[in-house]
Design a protein around this motif. Structure first.
Motif, PDB file in Angstrom:
ATOM      1  N   ARG A  93       0.688  -1.132  -0.450  1.00 43.68           N
ATOM      2  CA  ARG A  93       0.118   0.137   0.289  1.00 43.68           C
ATOM      3  C   ARG A  93       0.759   1.188  -0.125  1.00 43.68           C
ATOM      4  N   SER A  95       3.655   1.490  -1.534  1.00 39.94           N
ATOM      5  CA  SER A  95       5.225   1.331  -2.728  1.00 39.94           C
ATOM      6  C   SER A  95       4.287   2.210  -3.601  1.00 39.94           C
ATOM      7  N   LYS A 101       0.048  -1.246  -5.346  1.00 42.45           N
ATOM      8  CA  LYS A 101      -1.449  -0.312  -4.759  1.00 42.45           C
ATOM      9  C   LYS A 101      -2.437  -0.662  -5.124  1.00 42.45           C
ATOM     10  N   ALA A 105      -4.904  -2.856  -1.813  1.00 42.92           N
ATOM     11  CA  ALA A 105      -6.289  -1.895  -2.048  1.00 42.92           C
ATOM     12  C   ALA A 105      -7.336  -2.980  -2.320  1.00 42.92           C
ATOM     13  N   ARG A 170       0.369  -0.505   8.665  1.00 39.86           N
ATOM     14  CA  ARG A 170       0.572   0.798   7.758  1.00 39.86           C
ATOM     15  C   ARG A 170       0.216   1.773   8.494  1.00 39.86           C
TER      16      ARG A 170
END
Length: 285
Positions: A93, A95, A101, A105, A170
């Motif tokens: 996520r 990156s 991504k 997601a 994250r």
């Protein structure tokens, strides 16, 4: 010489007068109502059709003890899988690669957006979609034989947990100052080495409390695996009350075991949080 503060001229000295304590009527009323509710609930359980002798009798039977062991084993394995997946997805996520991504997601959206019990049932009935699983020319197996209740529960719980853990990871990675990444690059560290040696140790202080809560929640979520016949503690209790019809007694037994496990895990989580907090404080000096 007076140790107190000097009074302004013309004002009387009130320090010797008695002071009235404020009566917190709202607190007393709330406490009284809570005690009344607890007394009514306790009376209902005491006078209800509950054979408490059966609760004590079945609390430590081998089937229940085996079920609690299976519960803890599944929780640890599923959480381990969830942490690995969550860390990988969190890095994806963050990156700059839009493909990574997007995949990360999508994974989070899918497994957070569908009920856990639905995912468990889908994994357990995977043979209806993929009758055979394997690598063409190398290895293959029938899904109905491969997808046991243990494996279905592990995949369902672990992959679902990974979606939630990825957001926790994250948040922890984002909490680390961007200068740490730049400093790691300045001394020639690669992204992976910097992540392992510098970023993750600092992120753990933020990550650990929610991870502890997620693990405690996962211990209780293993009860959903009873729908696919995984022999955890609730499934063991169900098998017993199907035979003797002591439904409420066996549900109380399962509830007491869950409470005991959570009561042990909670102080352990607090000890880990304090340990990492001390490490963070020493690092910040």
């Amino acid at each position: 010489m007076s140790s107190g503060r000097a009074l302004a001229e013309g004002f009387p000295d009130l320090t010797g007068l008695p002071t009235a304590r404020r009566t917190h009527w709202g607190r007393w009323i709330a406490a009284g109502l809570i005690l009344v509710v607890l007394a009514l609930v306790g009376r209902a359980f005491a006078e209800g059709q509950i054979e408490w002798a059966y609760v004590g009798r079945f609390l430590t039977v081998p089937v229940i003890l085996h079920g609690i062991v299976n519960t803890l084993v599944m929780a640890v394995l599923a959480m381990s899988l969830g942490i690995v997946l969550g860390l990988v997805v969190a890095v994806m996520r963050l990156s700059p690669n839009p493909v990574l991504k997007g995949v990360a997601a999508g994974y989070t959206w899918l497994f957070r957006g569908t009920p856990l019990i639905l995912q468990l049932l889908l994994w357990f009935n995977l043979a209806l979609v993929f009758p055979v699983i394997g690598i063409p020319g190398l290895w293959s197996a029938k899904s109905v034989e491969l997808m046991t209740p243990f494996l279905a529960a592990l995949l369902g719980l672990g992959i679902n947990q990974g979606a939630y853990t990825s957001e926790v990871m994250r948040a922890g990675l984002l909490s680390v100052d961007a200068g740490q990444y730049e400093a790691a690059q300045a001394i020639g560290m690669g992204r992976l080495k910097a992540l392992v040696r510098i970023i993750l140790p600092q992120a753990m202080r933020v990550v650990l409390p929610p991870l502890g809560n997620e693990f405690i929640g996962l211990v209780k979520a293993t009860s959903l695996a009873s729908v696919i016949q995984y022999p955890e503690v609730l499934h063991a209790a169900e098998n017993i009350y199907y035979a003797n019809s002591r439904v409420i007694e066996l549900l109380i037994v399962a509830g007491l075991w869950y409470l005991l496990v959570v009561s042990i895990l909670t102080p352990l989580q607090m000890l880990l949080e304090r340990r990492f907090a001390r490490g963070a404080a020493r690092t910040g000096r």
